[in-house]
Design an enzyme around this catalytic site. Sequence first.
Site, short mmCIF file in Angstrom:
data_model
loop_
_atom_site.label_atom_id
_atom_site.label_comp_id
_atom_site.label_asym_id
_atom_site.label_seq_id
_atom_site.Cartn_x
_atom_site.Cartn_y
_atom_site.Cartn_z
N ASP A 9 0.78 -1.23 0.00
CA ASP A 9 0.00 0.00 0.00
C ASP A 9 0.82 1.29 0.00
O ASP A 9 0.29 2.34 -0.31
CB ASP A 9 -0.93 0.04 1.23
CG ASP A 9 -1.91 -1.13 1.23
OD1 ASP A 9 -2.36 -1.51 0.14
OD2 ASP A 9 -2.18 -1.65 2.32
N CYS A 10 2.07 1.21 0.41
CA CYS A 10 2.81 2.47 0.56
C CYS A 10 4.26 2.30 0.15
O CYS A 10 4.72 1.21 -0.16
CB CYS A 10 2.72 2.97 2.01
SG CYS A 10 3.65 1.95 3.17
N CYS B 70 8.02 9.38 10.64
CA CYS B 70 7.77 8.30 9.67
C CYS B 70 7.67 8.91 8.26
O CYS B 70 6.92 9.86 8.04
CB CYS B 70 6.48 7.57 10.00
SG CYS B 70 6.62 6.54 11.47
N CYS C 88 6.46 7.90 5.35
CA CYS C 88 5.50 7.39 4.36
C CYS C 88 4.90 8.50 3.50
O CYS C 88 4.88 8.41 2.28
CB CYS C 88 4.38 6.61 5.05
SG CYS C 88 4.74 4.85 5.17
N ASP D 288 6.28 17.72 -37.32
CA ASP D 288 6.33 17.28 -38.70
C ASP D 288 5.06 17.82 -39.37
O ASP D 288 4.14 18.27 -38.68
CB ASP D 288 6.37 15.75 -38.73
CG ASP D 288 6.61 15.19 -40.12
OD1 ASP D 288 7.12 15.94 -40.96
OD2 ASP D 288 6.28 14.02 -40.35
N THR E 126 3.25 16.31 -42.65
CA THR E 126 2.34 15.31 -43.19
C THR E 126 1.97 14.27 -42.14
O THR E 126 2.84 13.62 -41.55
CB THR E 126 2.98 14.61 -44.41
OG1 THR E 126 3.37 15.60 -45.35
CG2 THR E 126 2.01 13.63 -45.04
N ASP F 94 5.83 11.03 -36.88
CA ASP F 94 5.20 9.72 -37.00
C ASP F 94 5.94 8.64 -36.23
O ASP F 94 5.49 7.52 -36.14
CB ASP F 94 5.02 9.31 -38.47
CG ASP F 94 6.35 9.18 -39.20
OD1 ASP F 94 7.40 9.12 -38.53
OD2 ASP F 94 6.33 9.15 -40.44
#
Length: 727
Positions: free
Chosen positions: A18-19, A377, A379, A421, A423, A618
Amino acid sequence: MPPDTSDLKTRFRIEGMDCASCASKIDTALRRLPGIGEVIVSIPGASLSVGHDGTVSDNQVMQQVRRLGYGITPFNDPSSSRDLDAEVPAVAPVSRNQASHDAERQWWRTRKALLMMSCGIAIVAAFSIGRLIPEAGNWAFLLATLIGLVPVSQRAYVAATLGSPFSIEMLMTIAAIGAVLIGATEEAAVVVLLFLVGEMLEGVAAGGARASIAGLADLVPKTAQLQRGNAISEVPADSLSVGDVIVVRPGDRIPADGEIVEGSSEINEAPVTGESVPRRKTEGETVFAGTISIDGVLRVTVTAAAEDNTIARVVRLVEEAQESKAPTERFIDRFSRYYTPGVLILGALVATVPPLVAGADWADWIYKGLAILLIGCPCALVISTPAAVAAGLASGARRGLLMKGGAVLEGFSAITAVAFDKTGTLTEGRPVVTDIRSFGSSYQRSLSLAAALEQGSNHPLALAILRKADAEKAPIPPASEARAVSGTGVEGRVGGVPVFLGSVAAARDRASMTDDQIAAADAFNAEGKTVSVLVADKKVAALFAMRDEPRTDAMSGLAALKEQGIRTLMLTGDNARTAAAIADTLGIETQADLLPQDKQRIVDGLRAEGLKVAKVGDGINDAPVLAAADIGIAMGGGTDVALETADAAILHGRVMDVAQMISLSHAVMRNIKQNIGTALGLKALFLVTTVAGVTGLWPAILADTGATVLVTANAMRLLTWKGGVGS
């Protein structure tokens, strides 16, 4: 020479993480295994990626993680839990079935929630016992403390043996035991309860980002209507193969990427692209998995298997991107390695120096030292960046803005110039008929004659004329003796009349052109348009002007970038006249007649001026310049997105999305700064008030738990990001 420990890579799913403290413990424990090189733990993605030399087995990796109390399964294991909020018991190994079973539970039925409630009930009972039998109160609170603390201290012990002695569980254990030793059993019990509440809330909050990412996969329906011959049967969507034909009814979600082979319908692409206005699509056009057919029956040829469709690739990219740490996150990680031991030293100094030097009360200052351990702490501080980055990546992906990790997302906030670009990037990438000038023939007849000659051709200009005829509903009569005239055009007979369609020079060899006709052709050429001349029965019948037109949002997209103070320019290999015509239309500076190395040189020059440059192309032809830019962006559509080349990709080909990416990056960076400010600000406030004697142990743990929950909740706001420049 030592073996390369990153030759092989294996990915796993982690349950119960979770942490940031969880991620740090897993990282440290795995690096102690011989043969392990790179270890990447993603908290939001609940995933683990391990680079190794092949001498360490998957079972060894999983056993090491399970020793820490987390569930783990191979990433591609179909029986592994898809709900990554599963909780697992401390220290004890967790079976896959057990993890899957936990994953199906609602949050209040998870192990962490049950442990928290047990501790809470024990504390309520202890208060009652203390009122009824005062002399038994301390023992009752001690028992309540142990109910919550024993599993926490077990995790602290295992983490310490695997290389993480400065875990949050260790700080919690020291603080709680110290409080008991100085007689503050009531506060010790409350502190343990608040810690367990914080852990549970962290799990719930972290599940928000995971659910958002997993929700992308849920956009694709589970079944599809497969057509074989005249028979239609319902099959699992993940069983579809490339080339299968599926039937999509009005109101259905499209189960696969594909191309329409029959039918026409309004397509709601909002679930995938965020675009609120449905688009009508017809034969030959591409549709994406997860979008919705509104009003028509479609037959669609599948062009990508389930594991390669648009949604699957987006989910895969987001999961992998979350494993790439942003520069800010890497700095915070390094900072926390020194920060946590520093907090222990500070707590020890606060607890011992005043009594030793000034003869202050030992119990009072030990109490304050323990409170400082809880305040310190890390966290909230450590989670501040990855939580925001994960939410930003997920939010962007929902709009088709794909970025390869936190470093890229953070890098967009520094962009000061964007080179496009032409095209297929600023333009649609295919010519359209912009003008038809008729001479002695009606508009409709000229279009019909030209389309008759072009039937069956795949030449881009031919397709433009055929699309125009279809849009104008012009009849297309049959042509006989039609043939291509090499390098000049096409000719044939339509209704017995000889017809030619081709270049101005070739047309002048077949018919005389008046000054007005030549002037009209020159005017079209000056606008960067290609001119084809229709000659019917040896007379000029019409001029067709065609050009690759700008994307519908190109002008507004460039304007949005300019509003952000970003310089824009167009780099193209096209001729100067065509480039100038498009640039004038869009209001953008341009350089034309460029080879790929010329574009790279220009981008290098911009960077030398101190600009941070994004290059949009592209992703294939422009590989050198995409690599040379600070951030390379592939402008793609559907399965053609060139993610291998670029740092980021605009899945749905909107110029406006470049500005949206930059706007999202700024929103994420603001969120990170807010999170870091909240985490450090609360810690500084409670540090001062604790030393001053105003606050104690339980407000100290609230400072840590509260900051962690606030930081995570603030980051989750990014999941609701709707786009918009400056948002």
